[in-house]
Motif scaffolding. Structure first.
Motif, short mmCIF file in Angstrom:
data_model
loop_
_atom_site.label_atom_id
_atom_site.label_comp_id
_atom_site.label_asym_id
_atom_site.label_seq_id
_atom_site.Cartn_x
_atom_site.Cartn_y
_atom_site.Cartn_z
N LYS A 140 -4.91 -9.51 2.06
CA LYS A 140 -5.37 -8.33 1.60
C LYS A 140 -5.21 -8.21 0.17
O LYS A 140 -3.92 -8.32 -0.51
CB LYS A 140 -4.76 -7.33 2.33
CG LYS A 140 -4.98 -5.66 1.76
CD LYS A 140 -6.54 -5.11 2.07
CE LYS A 140 -6.63 -3.90 1.60
NZ LYS A 140 -6.13 -2.56 2.55
N ASP A 142 -10.13 -3.14 -0.08
CA ASP A 142 -10.26 -1.92 -0.22
C ASP A 142 -11.64 -1.47 -0.82
O ASP A 142 -12.12 -2.07 -1.72
CB ASP A 142 -9.25 -1.05 -0.98
CG ASP A 142 -9.66 0.65 -0.90
OD1 ASP A 142 -9.41 0.99 0.27
OD2 ASP A 142 -10.19 1.17 -1.67
N GLY A 197 0.80 -1.17 0.08
CA GLY A 197 -0.20 0.08 0.06
C GLY A 197 0.90 1.39 -0.10
O GLY A 197 2.01 1.12 0.48
N HIS A 234 -6.25 -5.04 -3.33
CA HIS A 234 -6.45 -3.69 -3.47
C HIS A 234 -6.83 -3.51 -4.91
O HIS A 234 -5.59 -3.20 -5.48
CB HIS A 234 -5.54 -2.81 -2.77
CG HIS A 234 -5.86 -1.42 -2.44
ND1 HIS A 234 -6.34 -0.81 -3.25
CD2 HIS A 234 -5.79 -0.89 -1.20
CE1 HIS A 234 -6.57 0.53 -2.80
NE2 HIS A 234 -6.41 0.45 -1.52
#
Length: 280
Positions: free
Chosen positions: A120, A152, A60, A122
């Motif tokens: 995760k 996200d 990120g 995104h």
């Protein structure tokens, strides 16, 4: 006897306060590894805030986990997992890129076998389309391995809410945490109150963290609608989160405290729901 009764009464009245104080932060970025972790802890200490546990990822911001280099992603996952091993309150959140195909699936197998529970991905930062069939393949595979998929959901890509909703419907055995609860598009998620009434449609597999969006909503004209949405998606499916380093946990908790929620609802969102979901 009176002293004993007084002691029991004090313990009884202090229990809810203790529950209110507990916090599990499910959204922390450690862009610089151990240095970022030290910064996170220093920020909490300066504010007199503690956490029972926190979920941390390495990518990120400046660290983008783009397609085409799965070996580098695996190496960075390993570094994060090693850092978590030295910090018992840290929950490692691994990543892969859906467009890396079999290599991404193999990395999910590897980290899941090592005990990692959170993955995760995104769409905006990693530059993929949540409606791409490769994403569905990945999230189903992660769910089969017992992993929870974090994505996200700040509504900064086209049709963000709609694509994530349909992804969750298509992968009913996978649990999802959607970060930011839709951002300023949070109203969309009230559809879940209706989805639950449709037979065999929705597996109730969507959870939300309210990082960032709670700061926008608190003390604003949309605050009542925001709380209404929290209750419609289900208080049991909402998690506190900071999105450090972009936003601090103390600032997030300050905003959260302004929402018109009951003490029981606050305790669930601050820590109870995360504990149950993650098996803490």
């Amino acid at each position: 006897m009176r002293a004993l009764l007084l002691s029991i009464a004090l313990l009884t009245t202090s229990a809810p306060a203790f529950a209110q104080d507990a916090v599990v932060d499910t959204h922390v970025h450690l862009h610089k590894g151990e240095a970022s972790l030290a910064e996170y802890r220093a920020q909490l200490k300066a504010a007199g805030q503690s956490v029972d546990a926190f979920g941390a990822m390495w990518f990120g911001g400046p660290n983008q986990a783009l397609a085409g280099n799965p070996a580098d992603i695996a190496s960075r996952n390993d570094a994060l997992i090693a850092l978590a091993a030295k910090n018992p309150d840290m929950i490692a959140i691994a990543t892969v890129h859906p467009y890396d195909g079999d290599a991404a699936l193999a990395e999910v197998d590897r980290v899941a076998a090592g005990g990692v529970r959170l993955l995760k991905i995104h769409p905006h930062t990693q530059k993929f389309d949540a409606a791409d069939p490769r994403v569905l393949t990945l999230v189903k595979h992660a769910g089969d391995r017992g992993m929870i998929v974090v994505m996200d959901n700040a509504s900064i890509v086209p049709s963000d809410n709609e694509k994530l909703f349909n992804l969750a419907l298509s992968a009913p055995k996978t649990k999802f945490i959607f970060g930011h609860m839709g951002g300023l598009g949070f109203r969309f998620w009230n559809i879940l109150a209706l989805a639950r009434t449709a037979e065999n449609l929705f597996a109730d597999n969507i959870y939300f963290d309210i990082s960032a969006s709670v700061i926008l909503a608190a003390d604003s004209p949309i605050e009542e609608e925001y709380v209404w949405t929290i209750r419609n998606v289900g208080v049991d499916h909402v998690l506190i989160a900071s999105d450090f380093p972009q936003i601090s946990l103390p600032k997030t908790l300050e905003a959260f405290a302004k929402l018109d929620l009951t003490d029981a609802e606050r305790a669930k969102i601050r820590s109870g729901n995360a504990r149950k979901l993650l098996g803490l």
